[in-house]
Design a protein around this motif. Sequence first.
Motif, PDB file in Angstrom:
ATOM      1  N   VAL A 188      -5.756 -10.118   4.025  1.00 35.94           N
ATOM      2  CA  VAL A 188      -5.810  -8.674   4.283  1.00 35.94           C
ATOM      3  C   VAL A 188      -4.491  -8.191   4.886  1.00 35.94           C
ATOM      4  N   LEU A 189      -3.949  -8.938   5.834  1.00 32.83           N
ATOM      5  CA  LEU A 189      -2.676  -8.542   6.445  1.00 32.83           C
ATOM      6  C   LEU A 189      -1.532  -8.580   5.425  1.00 32.83           C
ATOM      7  N   ALA A 190      -1.479  -9.652   4.632  1.00 35.10           N
ATOM      8  CA  ALA A 190      -0.417  -9.762   3.622  1.00 35.10           C
ATOM      9  C   ALA A 190      -0.551  -8.673   2.563  1.00 35.10           C
ATOM     10  N   SER A 191      -1.784  -8.368   2.154  1.00 35.97           N
ATOM     11  CA  SER A 191      -2.004  -7.324   1.156  1.00 35.97           C
ATOM     12  C   SER A 191      -1.602  -5.960   1.699  1.00 35.97           C
ATOM     13  N   THR A 192      -1.885  -5.718   2.976  1.00 36.21           N
ATOM     14  CA  THR A 192      -1.510  -4.439   3.587  1.00 36.21           C
ATOM     15  C   THR A 192       0.008  -4.285   3.614  1.00 36.21           C
ATOM     16  N   ALA A 193       0.707  -5.352   3.997  1.00 36.24           N
ATOM     17  CA  ALA A 193       2.171  -5.297   4.026  1.00 36.24           C
ATOM     18  C   ALA A 193       2.737  -5.064   2.630  1.00 36.24           C
ATOM     19  N   MET A 194       2.185  -5.743   1.630  1.00 36.62           N
ATOM     20  CA  MET A 194       2.670  -5.567   0.268  1.00 36.62           C
ATOM     21  C   MET A 194       2.331  -4.175  -0.258  1.00 36.62           C
ATOM     22  N   ALA A 195       1.171  -3.646   0.133  1.00 38.06           N
ATOM     23  CA  ALA A 195       0.766  -2.307  -0.316  1.00 38.06           C
ATOM     24  C   ALA A 195       1.730  -1.239   0.209  1.00 38.06           C
ATOM     25  N   VAL A 196       2.222  -1.415   1.412  1.00 39.03           N
ATOM     26  CA  VAL A 196       3.202  -0.471   1.966  1.00 39.03           C
ATOM     27  C   VAL A 196       4.463  -0.447   1.110  1.00 39.03           C
ATOM     28  N   LEU A 197       4.911  -1.619   0.706  1.00 38.16           N
ATOM     29  CA  LEU A 197       6.100  -1.715  -0.150  1.00 38.16           C
ATOM     30  C   LEU A 197       5.841  -1.044  -1.503  1.00 38.16           C
ATOM     31  N   ILE A 198       4.644  -1.244  -2.044  1.00 32.66           N
ATOM     32  CA  ILE A 198       4.305  -0.645  -3.345  1.00 32.66           C
ATOM     33  C   ILE A 198       4.234   0.879  -3.232  1.00 32.66           C
ATOM     34  N   LEU A 199       3.674   1.392  -2.135  1.00 32.36           N
ATOM     35  CA  LEU A 199       3.604   2.842  -1.944  1.00 32.36           C
ATOM     36  C   LEU A 199       4.996   3.452  -1.827  1.00 32.36           C
ATOM     37  N   ARG A 200       5.895   2.752  -1.170  1.00 30.26           N
ATOM     38  CA  ARG A 200       7.277   3.226  -1.089  1.00 30.26           C
ATOM     39  C   ARG A 200       7.893   3.306  -2.480  1.00 30.26           C
ATOM     40  N   ARG A 201       7.626   2.312  -3.305  1.00 35.00           N
ATOM     41  CA  ARG A 201       8.158   2.320  -4.666  1.00 35.00           C
ATOM     42  C   ARG A 201       7.586   3.490  -5.479  1.00 35.00           C
ATOM     43  N   LEU A 202       6.275   3.722  -5.350  1.00 36.53           N
ATOM     44  CA  LEU A 202       5.650   4.822  -6.072  1.00 36.53           C
ATOM     45  C   LEU A 202       6.213   6.171  -5.628  1.00 36.53           C
ATOM     46  N   ALA A 203       6.429   6.330  -4.335  1.00 32.84           N
ATOM     47  CA  ALA A 203       6.960   7.591  -3.829  1.00 32.84           C
ATOM     48  C   ALA A 203       8.383   7.835  -4.316  1.00 32.84           C
ATOM     49  N   ALA A 204       9.161   6.763  -4.443  1.00 33.58           N
ATOM     50  CA  ALA A 204      10.574   6.920  -4.813  1.00 33.58           C
ATOM     51  C   ALA A 204      10.791   6.912  -6.317  1.00 33.58           C
ATOM     52  N   HIS A 205      10.004   6.132  -7.070  1.00 27.76           N
ATOM     53  CA  HIS A 205      10.296   5.916  -8.493  1.00 27.76           C
ATOM     54  C   HIS A 205       9.111   6.175  -9.423  1.00 27.76           C
ATOM     55  N   GLY A 206       7.934   6.525  -8.910  1.00 22.79           N
ATOM     56  CA  GLY A 206       6.788   6.744  -9.772  1.00 22.79           C
ATOM     57  C   GLY A 206       6.186   5.444 -10.263  1.00 22.79           C
ATOM     58  N   PRO A 207       5.204   5.529 -11.178  1.00 23.98           N
ATOM     59  CA  PRO A 207       4.496   4.317 -11.625  1.00 23.98           C
ATOM     60  C   PRO A 207       5.290   3.412 -12.563  1.00 23.98           C
ATOM     61  N   GLY A 208       6.398   3.917 -13.137  1.00 24.51           N
ATOM     62  CA  GLY A 208       7.213   3.076 -14.007  1.00 24.51           C
ATOM     63  C   GLY A 208       6.863   3.226 -15.469  1.00 24.51           C
ATOM     64  N   PRO A 209       7.274   2.251 -16.311  1.00 26.46           N
ATOM     65  CA  PRO A 209       7.016   2.329 -17.754  1.00 26.46           C
ATOM     66  C   PRO A 209       5.527   2.406 -18.071  1.00 26.46           C
ATOM     67  N   ALA A 210       5.202   2.953 -19.250  1.00 22.99           N
ATOM     68  CA  ALA A 210       3.806   3.150 -19.634  1.00 22.99           C
ATOM     69  C   ALA A 210       3.009   1.843 -19.607  1.00 22.99           C
ATOM     70  N   ARG A 211       3.618   0.733 -20.047  1.00 15.07           N
ATOM     71  CA  ARG A 211       2.883  -0.531 -20.100  1.00 15.07           C
ATOM     72  C   ARG A 211       2.522  -1.050 -18.705  1.00 15.07           C
ATOM     73  N   MET A 212       3.215  -0.530 -17.653  1.00 15.37           N
ATOM     74  CA  MET A 212       2.938  -0.981 -16.293  1.00 15.37           C
ATOM     75  C   MET A 212       1.949  -0.075 -15.565  1.00 15.37           C
ATOM     76  N   VAL A 213       1.614   1.064 -16.136  1.00 21.43           N
ATOM     77  CA  VAL A 213       0.703   1.995 -15.462  1.00 21.43           C
ATOM     78  C   VAL A 213      -0.659   1.355 -15.168  1.00 21.43           C
ATOM     79  N   PRO A 214      -1.239   0.546 -16.096  1.00 21.73           N
ATOM     80  CA  PRO A 214      -2.531  -0.082 -15.757  1.00 21.73           C
ATOM     81  C   PRO A 214      -2.495  -0.952 -14.505  1.00 21.73           C
ATOM     82  N   THR A 215      -1.315  -1.439 -14.130  1.00 25.21           N
ATOM     83  CA  THR A 215      -1.242  -2.302 -12.946  1.00 25.21           C
ATOM     84  C   THR A 215      -1.552  -1.541 -11.663  1.00 25.21           C
ATOM     85  N   LEU A 216      -1.564  -0.200 -11.726  1.00 23.63           N
ATOM     86  CA  LEU A 216      -1.972   0.565 -10.543  1.00 23.63           C
ATOM     87  C   LEU A 216      -3.372   0.171 -10.084  1.00 23.63           C
TER      88      LEU A 216
END
Length: 356
Positions: A188-216
């Motif tokens: 849970v702690l590791a997932s929370t830390a990684m989720a923060v990094l992912i949210l930063r990426r989404l805020a700065a760059h969006g979800p990315g290429p169409a093939r990667m959108v399902p990974t949300l």
Amino acid sequence: MRVAPNWFTAAMGTGILANAAMLLPLDAPGLRAFALATWLVAVLLLARLAGAALEQWRRDRRAGRPAAPRELASAPFWGAPPMAIMTIATGTLLIGRDVLGEQLALSLALTLWGVGTLGGLAAAIAVPRWLLSHPQRRLDTVFATWLLPVVPPLVSATTGAALAAHAPAGTARLVLLLTCCVLFGVSVLASTAMAVLILRRLAAHGPGPARMVPTLFIALGPLGQSVTAACLLAAAAPGALPASLARSGATLALVFGLPVFALAMAWLALAATATLRTAAGPGLPFAATWWSFIFPIGTCVTGCSELASRTGAAPLTWIAAALFALLLGAWLTVASATARHAVGRHISRRAAVAAA
């Protein structure tokens, strides 16, 4: 057959469909038979993938090629094989006893849990360390797939909690339960830390290429799985802990589980909106990332089912049933697309061989 670790998400998704069917707080006719058939498909799929991966590893070693991928995009998927193994282990415990017998199913589930837990801990330690130290790592290279290597200990905690009820009373059961609690907390702690990094990426760059959108949808995995694990740990506590601690565990499971499940539903709405918008716009090309839909939604079904069973709340039962219908529809869609893709590739290869 060339097998990348991302294809183990197919075994994960098929296995969670069987487990979700068994844990539904409903007594629908044919549900247990459906779960058994789906579990058998998942077992065969895992065996096929594992056999192909083992043969591929032997060929790569003989050729002097490294067995592990070196690309940022593929490395996180090394968390998928241990999760597939543990998902099948849970199904073996819940469903497999119908065909294997109680004792054989328990022994097999325990063996699979041990293998999956060791593999999951290795992935949780090695893969994030490699990702975060990679020279090509940038914020725009971070995707929700980065959660995959840190979730396996959470799946271990879930399966281990189910096994705890079958462990010998006393020290063995207590050690297993405490081990699962540690795995739960670390993941849970590791997932929370990684989720923060992912949210930063989404805020700065969006979800990315169409093939990667399902990974949300992958972000649903640690949310739904943590709810399932918390409830199952609380269910296992009375047989291992003093009564006062067991009662506190049952309360904590609800205090933790209900808001986390609400957060999962909010993220499900966000991920579904982004996916539908992409499908209506540039399109959503088929890729192995489509299996990102299945396992995470499955964890939401199991989490909601456990909350419904613990609270007796009818609305949670209805939500679990609706989520299961969504899971089944998504699995049928992705499985049929995967089959069409596999047949198309086979025909293309035969045509290329004939032309040569």
